[in-house]
Design a protein around this motif. Structure first.
Motif, PDB file in Angstrom:
ATOM      1  N   SER A  26      38.372  54.403  25.605  1.00  0.00           N
ATOM      2  CA  SER A  26      39.633  53.793  26.043  1.00  0.00           C
ATOM      3  C   SER A  26      40.167  54.480  27.301  1.00  0.00           C
ATOM      4  N   PHE A  27      39.992  55.788  27.353  1.00  0.00           N
ATOM      5  CA  PHE A  27      40.443  56.536  28.535  1.00  0.00           C
ATOM      6  C   PHE A  27      39.612  56.155  29.758  1.00  0.00           C
ATOM      7  N   ILE A  28      38.310  56.028  29.577  1.00  0.00           N
ATOM      8  CA  ILE A  28      37.443  55.605  30.686  1.00  0.00           C
ATOM      9  C   ILE A  28      37.863  54.224  31.170  1.00  0.00           C
ATOM     10  N   GLU A  29      38.134  53.330  30.244  1.00  0.00           N
ATOM     11  CA  GLU A  29      38.544  51.975  30.614  1.00  0.00           C
ATOM     12  C   GLU A  29      39.862  51.993  31.378  1.00  0.00           C
ATOM     13  N   LEU A  30      40.788  52.875  30.985  1.00  0.00           N
ATOM     14  CA  LEU A  30      42.052  52.999  31.719  1.00  0.00           C
ATOM     15  C   LEU A  30      41.798  53.443  33.156  1.00  0.00           C
ATOM     16  N   LEU A  31      40.909  54.401  33.334  1.00  0.00           N
ATOM     17  CA  LEU A  31      40.602  54.881  34.682  1.00  0.00           C
ATOM     18  C   LEU A  31      39.987  53.763  35.517  1.00  0.00           C
ATOM     19  N   LEU A  32      39.040  53.045  34.934  1.00  0.00           N
ATOM     20  CA  LEU A  32      38.356  51.983  35.673  1.00  0.00           C
ATOM     21  C   LEU A  32      39.289  50.806  35.960  1.00  0.00           C
ATOM     22  N   ARG A  33      40.181  50.538  35.048  1.00  0.00           N
ATOM     23  CA  ARG A  33      41.087  49.398  35.185  1.00  0.00           C
ATOM     24  C   ARG A  33      42.080  49.594  36.334  1.00  0.00           C
ATOM     25  N   ASN A  34      42.368  50.841  36.662  1.00  0.00           N
ATOM     26  CA  ASN A  34      43.384  51.116  37.671  1.00  0.00           C
ATOM     27  C   ASN A  34      42.808  51.545  39.012  1.00  0.00           C
TER      28      ASN A  34
END
Length: 454
Positions: free
Chosen positions: A405-413
């Motif tokens: 989920s943290f990786i996805e947050l980084l990639l999403r932004n």
């Protein structure tokens, strides 16, 4: 190897047979003196001297060691040190370290011995001088005139020259626990070749490096106690490390800055959250001004490192209406743990960094769980994507779904990211690592970003 002489009277004072520490010396004894000197550079000088009783080969090796270290000098050891130095024959000292215990000598007696030792180092053209003086000491005038010194480390409460300073070769100056008053400008003006300045737990209301054009690196660590004002004017520096600063710290001019490592003192986010309304409590507005100024001064930095407390401050700033400029960051290093109080600040930082190419994440230790509680109450995140992340305490063993989920947050932004490095090995077991590797591989292909787990 020759037999150790039966008569050890020629060994310097205090030397005792250390044969149990130096077994198998046949091969070591055959090494050139330069290599033995290098080996001795890792031990205190009194340990190196004990090798004199091993054999004739070792008897005079220590006398030419260009590295001398005298830790924990006190009244009982000083005379033997002076006797030892009387046998020293090297023409030059590369590194000299002196640590003086406090509360062991009378001031006048202590000062006399320290003066002699410093003068000995200077007379041998010392290049790196390290002084830890845990007692009151007034530096003599001769200390402030030296043409060979390139690196100076001083841990002392008082370093105030009454004379002119002439450190014509000094490149690195490191001061710790010092009260830097108006005399500090003398240290700077007398060091025309200074390139790096390190200040740890020093008291200085204003640091002005505008007249020190060669200083390119500035490292400041503040007291972890009450806030104090510090204005920093450093238009020529390229690198800044600013640790444990408070709302009293102001970056006035860092216009050449390209690399920065920033972390507030751990309790600062809580203080900001618990202040009253700005109309009744001016200090609350002071935090906003500090963060606004700080962000503006960091907007041209290309290599940025931030810690957990500063990320929490960014989260609060976002909810307080602080304007975030557009950053020119290309490499961002996050020294934090995965917490709800930090991810809001991380997301905002990423959104305002359109040129970002690389993120490096280091799992840090928790500082203060009480701080997280106050920050979470203040920012009151409503986004379900933020609520995924824990409100308090971080993981000892990483959960793959949380990290994913943290990786996805980084990639999403981010839009231009090329590489994401996660330093998680210390908190990943084998099964978690394998599972997370598969998740990272999938996200890497999907987002066309190289994801590296370490």
């Amino acid at each position: 190897m020759e037999e150790s002489p039966k008569d050890e009277s020629t060994a310097p004072a205090g030397a005792q047979n250390p044969s149990h520490l130096f077994r198998g010396l046949d091969s070591i004894s055959s090494l050139p003196d330069e290599i033995l000197h290098h080996i001795f550079s890792f031990v205190p000088t009194n340990v190196a001297i004990t090798t004199t009783v091993l054999s004739k080969r070792w008897r005079h090796v220590w006398c030419k060691i260009p590295y001398l270290s005298f830790p924990h000098i006190n009244n009982s050891s000083i005379e033997s040190i002076h006797e030892t130095l009387a046998s020293y024959t090297a023409p030059k000292i590369m590194r000299f370290h002196l640590y003086v215990d406090s509360q062991t000598w009378e001031d006048s007696e202590r000062s006399s011995h320290v003066d002699r030792l410093i003068k000995f180092a200077i007379a041998h053209n010392v290049e790196k001088l390290s002084l830890v003086l845990n007692a009151y000491y007034v530096f003599p005038d001769f200390f402030f005139s030296n043409s060979s010194l390139k690196q100076l480390i001083v841990d002392s409460r008082n370093i105030s020259p009454k004379c002119n300073v002439s450190w014509t070769s000094l490149q690195t100056l490191s001061l710790r626990n010092s009260s830097l008053d108006e005399y500090f400008t003398k240290l700077l003006s007398g060091s025309p070749m200074l390139e790096s300045l390190i200040l740890q737990s020093c008291s200085l209301p204003c640091l002005d490096l505008s007249e020190s054009p060669r200083v390119r690196r500035l490292d400041i660590g503040f007291f972890s106690s009450s806030p104090r004002k510090c204005h920093i004017v450093a238009p020529h520096i390229h690198y800044l490390r600013l640790v444990d600063f408070t709302q009293k710290c102001t970056l006035v001019d860092v216009s050449s800055l390209t690399e920065a490592d920033i972390e507030t003192i751990y309790f600062l986010p809580r203080f900001w959250c618990t202040q009253d309304d700005p109309s009744t409590d001016p200090s609350k507005d002071e935090y906003q001004v500090m963060m606004q100024t700080m962000l503006e001064k960091l907007q041209n930095v290309e290599n940025l490192t931030v810690g957990l407390s500063f990320l929490q401050m960014l989260s609060i700033a976002e909810f307080s209406g602080v304007h975030f400029p557009t950053f020119k960051v290309k490499t961002l290093t996050l020294k934090t743990t995965i917490l709800r109080s930090a991810v809001v600040g991380i997301a905002k930082l990423l959104q305002n960094s359109p040129e970002l190419k690389k993120i490096v994440f280091y799992k840090s230790e928790d500082w203060n769980c009480a701080v997280e509680k106050y920050v979470n109450l203040y920012i009151d995140p409503q986004d379900p994507q933020d609520l995924i992340f824990p409100a308090k305490s971080a993981f000892n063993v990483a959960k793959p779904d949380l990290v994913a989920s943290f990786i996805e947050l980084l990639l999403r932004n981010t839009r231009t990211l090329e590489t994401l490095v996660l330093q998680l090995r210390s908190c990943l077991n084998t099964s978690n690592y394998d599972e997370l590797s598969q998740v990272a591989l999938t996200l890497s292909h999907k987002n066309k970003v190289s994801i590296v787990l370490k």
